[in-house]
Design a protein around this motif. Structure first.
Motif, PDB file in Angstrom:
ATOM      1  N   THR A   1       0.764  -1.324  -0.087  1.00  0.00           N
ATOM      2  CA  THR A   1      -0.214  -0.047   0.120  1.00  0.00           C
ATOM      3  C   THR A   1       0.773   1.411   0.073  1.00  0.00           C
ATOM      4  OG1 THR A   1      -1.728  -1.255   1.219  1.00  0.00           O
ATOM      5  CG2 THR A   1      -1.777   1.263   0.999  1.00  0.00           C
ATOM      6  N   HIS A   2       1.807   1.271   0.963  1.00  0.00           N
ATOM      7  CA  HIS A   2       2.787   2.527   1.147  1.00  0.00           C
ATOM      8  C   HIS A   2       3.378   2.681  -0.468  1.00  0.00           C
ATOM      9  CE1 HIS A   2       6.409   4.685   1.970  1.00  0.00           C
ATOM     10  NE2 HIS A   2       5.599   5.144   3.009  1.00  0.00           N
ATOM     11  N   ALA A   3       3.950   1.601  -1.115  1.00  0.00           N
ATOM     12  CA  ALA A   3       4.396   1.744  -2.472  1.00  0.00           C
ATOM     13  C   ALA A   3       3.508   2.290  -3.616  1.00  0.00           C
ATOM     14  CB  ALA A   3       5.187   0.514  -2.818  1.00  0.00           C
ATOM     15  N   HIS A   4       2.247   1.937  -3.508  1.00  0.00           N
ATOM     16  CA  HIS A   4       1.097   2.158  -4.238  1.00  0.00           C
ATOM     17  C   HIS A   4       0.963   3.620  -4.174  1.00  0.00           C
ATOM     18  CE1 HIS A   4      -2.665   0.366  -6.529  1.00  0.00           C
ATOM     19  NE2 HIS A   4      -1.938   1.528  -7.226  1.00  0.00           N
ATOM     20  N   CYS A   5       0.824   4.083  -2.905  1.00  0.00           N
ATOM     21  CA  CYS A   5       0.630   5.524  -2.677  1.00  0.00           C
ATOM     22  C   CYS A   5       1.704   6.311  -3.098  1.00  0.00           C
ATOM     23  CB  CYS A   5       0.125   5.513  -1.176  1.00  0.00           C
ATOM     24  SG  CYS A   5      -1.203   4.970  -0.525  1.00  0.00           S
ATOM     25  N   ALA A   6       2.870   5.744  -2.905  1.00  0.00           N
ATOM     26  CA  ALA A   6       3.976   6.787  -3.298  1.00  0.00           C
ATOM     27  C   ALA A   6       4.164   6.854  -4.892  1.00  0.00           C
ATOM     28  CB  ALA A   6       5.152   6.085  -2.652  1.00  0.00           C
TER      29      ALA A   6
ATOM     30  N   THR B   1       1.514   0.783 -17.142  1.00  0.00           N
ATOM     31  CA  THR B   1       1.873  -0.499 -17.205  1.00  0.00           C
ATOM     32  C   THR B   1       2.426  -0.851 -15.761  1.00  0.00           C
ATOM     33  OG1 THR B   1       2.672  -0.682 -19.383  1.00  0.00           O
ATOM     34  CG2 THR B   1       3.571  -2.122 -17.971  1.00  0.00           C
ATOM     35  N   THR B   2       3.019  -0.014 -15.046  1.00  0.00           N
ATOM     36  CA  THR B   2       3.199  -0.038 -13.458  1.00  0.00           C
ATOM     37  C   THR B   2       1.872  -0.190 -12.666  1.00  0.00           C
ATOM     38  OG1 THR B   2       5.376   1.463 -14.035  1.00  0.00           O
ATOM     39  CG2 THR B   2       4.407   0.803 -11.556  1.00  0.00           C
ATOM     40  N   GLY B   3       1.017   0.742 -12.842  1.00  0.00           N
ATOM     41  CA  GLY B   3      -0.325   0.907 -12.278  1.00  0.00           C
ATOM     42  C   GLY B   3      -1.095  -0.297 -12.453  1.00  0.00           C
ATOM     43  N   ILE B   4      -1.008  -1.055 -13.420  1.00  0.00           N
ATOM     44  CA  ILE B   4      -1.890  -2.298 -13.355  1.00  0.00           C
ATOM     45  C   ILE B   4      -1.109  -3.381 -12.636  1.00  0.00           C
ATOM     46  CG2 ILE B   4      -3.107  -1.891 -15.627  1.00  0.00           C
ATOM     47  CD1 ILE B   4      -0.821  -3.634 -17.302  1.00  0.00           C
ATOM     48  N   ARG B   5       0.233  -3.309 -12.583  1.00  0.00           N
ATOM     49  CA  ARG B   5       0.790  -4.501 -11.650  1.00  0.00           C
ATOM     50  C   ARG B   5       0.480  -4.114 -10.104  1.00  0.00           C
ATOM     51  NH1 ARG B   5       6.450  -3.596 -15.296  1.00  0.00           N
ATOM     52  NH2 ARG B   5       6.051  -5.141 -16.750  1.00  0.00           N
ATOM     53  N   TYR B   6       0.405  -2.798 -10.068  1.00  0.00           N
ATOM     54  CA  TYR B   6      -0.001  -2.616  -8.448  1.00  0.00           C
ATOM     55  C   TYR B   6      -1.235  -3.183  -8.192  1.00  0.00           C
ATOM     56  CZ  TYR B   6       4.116   0.333  -6.783  1.00  0.00           C
ATOM     57  OH  TYR B   6       5.122   0.815  -6.821  1.00  0.00           O
ATOM     58  N   GLU B   7      -2.311  -3.124  -9.022  1.00  0.00           N
ATOM     59  CA  GLU B   7      -3.689  -3.789  -8.887  1.00  0.00           C
ATOM     60  C   GLU B   7      -3.499  -4.956  -8.464  1.00  0.00           C
ATOM     61  OE1 GLU B   7      -6.641  -1.831  -9.034  1.00  0.00           O
ATOM     62  OE2 GLU B   7      -5.381  -0.166  -9.049  1.00  0.00           O
ATOM     63  N   TRP B   8      -2.602  -5.954  -9.092  1.00  0.00           N
ATOM     64  CA  TRP B   8      -2.391  -7.281  -8.776  1.00  0.00           C
ATOM     65  C   TRP B   8      -1.708  -7.463  -7.581  1.00  0.00           C
ATOM     66  CZ3 TRP B   8       1.653 -10.315  -7.199  1.00  0.00           C
ATOM     67  CH2 TRP B   8       1.385 -11.615  -7.125  1.00  0.00           C
ATOM     68  N   ALA B   9      -0.624  -6.347  -7.118  1.00  0.00           N
ATOM     69  CA  ALA B   9      -0.012  -6.538  -5.864  1.00  0.00           C
ATOM     70  C   ALA B   9      -0.731  -6.226  -4.657  1.00  0.00           C
ATOM     71  CB  ALA B   9       1.195  -5.351  -5.837  1.00  0.00           C
ATOM     72  N   PHE B  10      -1.817  -5.425  -4.985  1.00  0.00           N
ATOM     73  CA  PHE B  10      -2.711  -5.098  -3.826  1.00  0.00           C
ATOM     74  C   PHE B  10      -3.517  -6.288  -3.656  1.00  0.00           C
ATOM     75  CE2 PHE B  10      -6.649  -2.359  -2.259  1.00  0.00           C
ATOM     76  CZ  PHE B  10      -5.831  -2.181  -0.795  1.00  0.00           C
ATOM     77  N   ALA B  11      -4.132  -7.012  -4.367  1.00  0.00           N
ATOM     78  CA  ALA B  11      -4.907  -8.220  -4.073  1.00  0.00           C
ATOM     79  C   ALA B  11      -4.018  -9.057  -3.307  1.00  0.00           C
ATOM     80  CB  ALA B  11      -5.426  -8.809  -5.441  1.00  0.00           C
TER      81      ALA B  11
END
Length: 223
Positions: free
Chosen positions: A112-117, A202-212
């Motif tokens: 979450t911290h990485a996604h927010c940053a 492309t980075t953002g869609i990877r974060y969607e998987w990482a959050f799940a």
């Protein structure tokens, strides 16, 4: 090929992995541990959605086009209002779902911290970078919530929450506007900025998987 078509082509295999992830499949069939849903909601409403709303506000501030500025500004306000509704509704249905709702907000986990940053940095870089960063959450939210509603096991424990989570029908118009705005920004910017838009998307869609994944494993800081 329009830019948004290129972006959705990039996103499609990741979207399929996301909807098949044990977190979302567990919500559909009712097998998800309640603690994982609590983790998701605390991270989403407490950290990720506020960061997303602020990223949209930064996109509005940087937009050279007044129509884009207004669109992003409305999105920022709508995100924070949706966050409040989701938090209130989820807390209200927690007991019925057998969930112990925390009395206090939990800290942001590593993912979450990485996604927010990522939201903060991309939105502060340029209109193109910001566009690429904020589009995935809108697109994935629509598609994942549709998949939940359409494939939920009837009578499963999370069926009432899935109805709460699914955005109102008007959200489809908002997502279509996101895609059209990506086309407009991509069509006006330089080739290097267009590449940056694709890279941040492309980075953002990877974060969607990482959050799940983080919600499924309930990942916290090891120290």
């Amino acid at each position: 090929m329009l830019l948004h078509e290129q972006l959705l082509e990039i996103a499609d295999p990741v979207l399929r992995r996301v909807v098949d992830h044990p977190f979302w499949s567990g919500l559909r069939d009712g097998t998800l541990p309640p603690e994982s849903l609590v983790y998701f909601l605390q991270q989403d409403t407490g950290h990720l959605l506020p960061a997303y709303g602020r990223a949209l506000a930064r996109c509005a501030a940087q937009a050279p086009d007044d129509a884009h500025a207004a669109f992003f500004a409305r999105g920022a306000l709508g995100t924070l209002e949706a966050r409040d509704r989701l938090r209130e509704a989820s807390a209200g249905t927690a007991a019925a779902l057998g969930i112990d709702w925390p009395a206090e907000q939990t800290p942001a986990g590593p993912a979450t911290h990485a996604h927010c940053a990522f939201f903060t940095a991309a939105a502060a870089t340029s209109p193109a970078a910001g566009m690429g960063a904020v589009l995935p959450m809108a697109w994935f939210n629509l598609n994942v919530s549709d998949n939940l509603a359409e494939h939920c096991t009837p009578g499963s424990r999370y069926e009432p929450w899935i109805r709460i989570y699914r955005p109102a029908e008007g959200y489809r118009h908002v997502v279509r506007k996101f895609l059209a705005t990506a086309d407009e920004i991509g069509g006006r910017c330089s080739e290097s900025e267009r590449r940056l838009l694709v890279e941040t998307f492309t980075t953002g869609i990877r974060y969607e998987w990482a959050f799940a994944e983080a919600s499924w494993l309930r990942r916290t800081w090891p120290i």
